[in-house]
Design an enzyme around this catalytic site. Sequence first.
Site, PDB file in Angstrom:
ATOM      1  N   ASP A   1      32.969  31.016  34.220  1.00  0.00           N
ATOM      2  CA  ASP A   1      33.699  30.495  34.900  1.00  0.00           C
ATOM      3  C   ASP A   1      33.150  29.566  35.972  1.00  0.00           C
ATOM      4  O   ASP A   1      32.027  30.006  36.468  1.00  0.00           O
ATOM      5  CB  ASP A   1      34.858  31.539  35.464  1.00  0.00           C
ATOM      6  CG  ASP A   1      34.512  32.294  36.399  1.00  0.00           C
ATOM      7  OD1 ASP A   1      33.360  33.019  36.416  1.00  0.00           O
ATOM      8  OD2 ASP A   1      34.940  32.537  37.808  1.00  0.00           O
TER       9      ASP A   1
ATOM     10  N   GLU B   1      34.624  35.290  37.950  1.00  0.00           N
ATOM     11  CA  GLU B   1      33.787  35.573  39.243  1.00  0.00           C
ATOM     12  C   GLU B   1      34.024  34.599  40.422  1.00  0.00           C
ATOM     13  O   GLU B   1      34.143  35.138  41.615  1.00  0.00           O
ATOM     14  CB  GLU B   1      32.343  35.572  38.955  1.00  0.00           C
ATOM     15  CG  GLU B   1      31.093  36.118  39.804  1.00  0.00           C
ATOM     16  CD  GLU B   1      30.736  35.101  41.087  1.00  0.00           C
ATOM     17  OE1 GLU B   1      30.387  35.703  42.029  1.00  0.00           O
ATOM     18  OE2 GLU B   1      31.128  33.966  40.909  1.00  0.00           O
TER      19      GLU B   1
END
Length: 448
Positions: free
Chosen positions: A90, A152
């Site tokens: 991500d 994250e």
Amino acid sequence: MSDVRARIAADMPRAWRELAELVKFRSVADERQFPREECVGAAEWVRDAFVDAGLETAELIETVDGSLAVVGHRAAPEGAPTVLLYSHYDVQPPGDDKLWSSAPFELTERDGRWYGRGAADCKGNVVMHLLALRALGDELGVGITVVSEGSEEMGTGGLEHLVLERPELFASDIIVVADTGNAAVGQPTVTTTLRGIANVVVRIDTLEGEVHSGMYGGPAPDALAALVQLLSTLRDAHGNTVVDGLTTDQEWDGIAYEADRFRADAGVLDGVELAGSSSVADAVWARPALTVLGIDCSPVVGSAAAISPTASARLNLRVPPGIDAQQAQDALTAHLKAHVPWNARITVEPEAVGSPFEARTDGPGYAALGDALAEAFGQPVAAAGQGGSIPLCNVLAETFPKAEIILMGVEEPLARIHAPNESVDPREIENLAGAEALFLQKLGASDR
């Protein structure tokens, strides 16, 4: 090592293609900004790529925050250690596309660097792991667990919960967290400390409502002025962070961070002085640091000749190893309440805290990695801190207290992670892949 490096060098055109494919996924883990399908597509791509690189199994596991974690395994030979290779797929939102010199989700080469959101943080590290595993192939003498996180950057804790719920998926002897970087391009660096975080939102109230600044200005307590005065107590005359009850004179004993390089890395304007009287390394890696993240008050455009009855600010306190994050938040709250001017009404709302992290550096994993990095880069390894936080490291350390946790990666200062025009130097990907491959070779050979 020469054979492995030659394989990685020959594989770099594929690395470009893979990173270009991965960067195309707008994998921001926030459905308010981008469709969930973007993250799902990136997760599936990562899973398939690691299976192709030699993992025996790989699966997508939905975590409590809805993100998909990629978890894959390759069993260890008898008596050999297992190494966990971490990354995340991500990315941060790109922000204003107009601030980018090229499309944020299209990998673009300029002046020897590869530009795109996530090119360094952290999709470049995904590709680095793939290069290392492919270069070793059947020569891999250790067990491998691959973990690629899907949220994250949002900090919602999905993977941390998964570690606690299913620790057997992550059990390993050495954990390589590829989400930091070298102190400079070509300078091999391991990150040994991470600062924690302790945020609060402070609100000042002084009046029942707005009043005319001509009729009441002077004695009427201006909430915005009170807030500004209160915030000024969090820095001394030199610009050092000061919070009552917190130690602020720690010193960094690793690699230096030269002031001129910091100015260039941070984009400090010509003539503007750096804040604080300590060395840069002390300030960004060893000491608490207070940042005003935002202020709520009347905007300049459309503002009236009126005195503000209320004002608030969100404060970010970075906490170095050696200071408990909760105690730091408590100290910040107490400081604000003790220094509020004019007996103004004050409310301090605590946000979540994140603990600092300090890695053990006396184990065989660190020794093997140090040798591998020095050989791959041709110069000694440095130790650096990082001002940011990676809460997963603390969860892994508590869950697997015997495991060594090593932090490295491709995100050196010129990468401008989280900012427009994020980029990666492909030499960092190539050299770190070589170091990781050699590191895994060394671990495998030592147990045969």
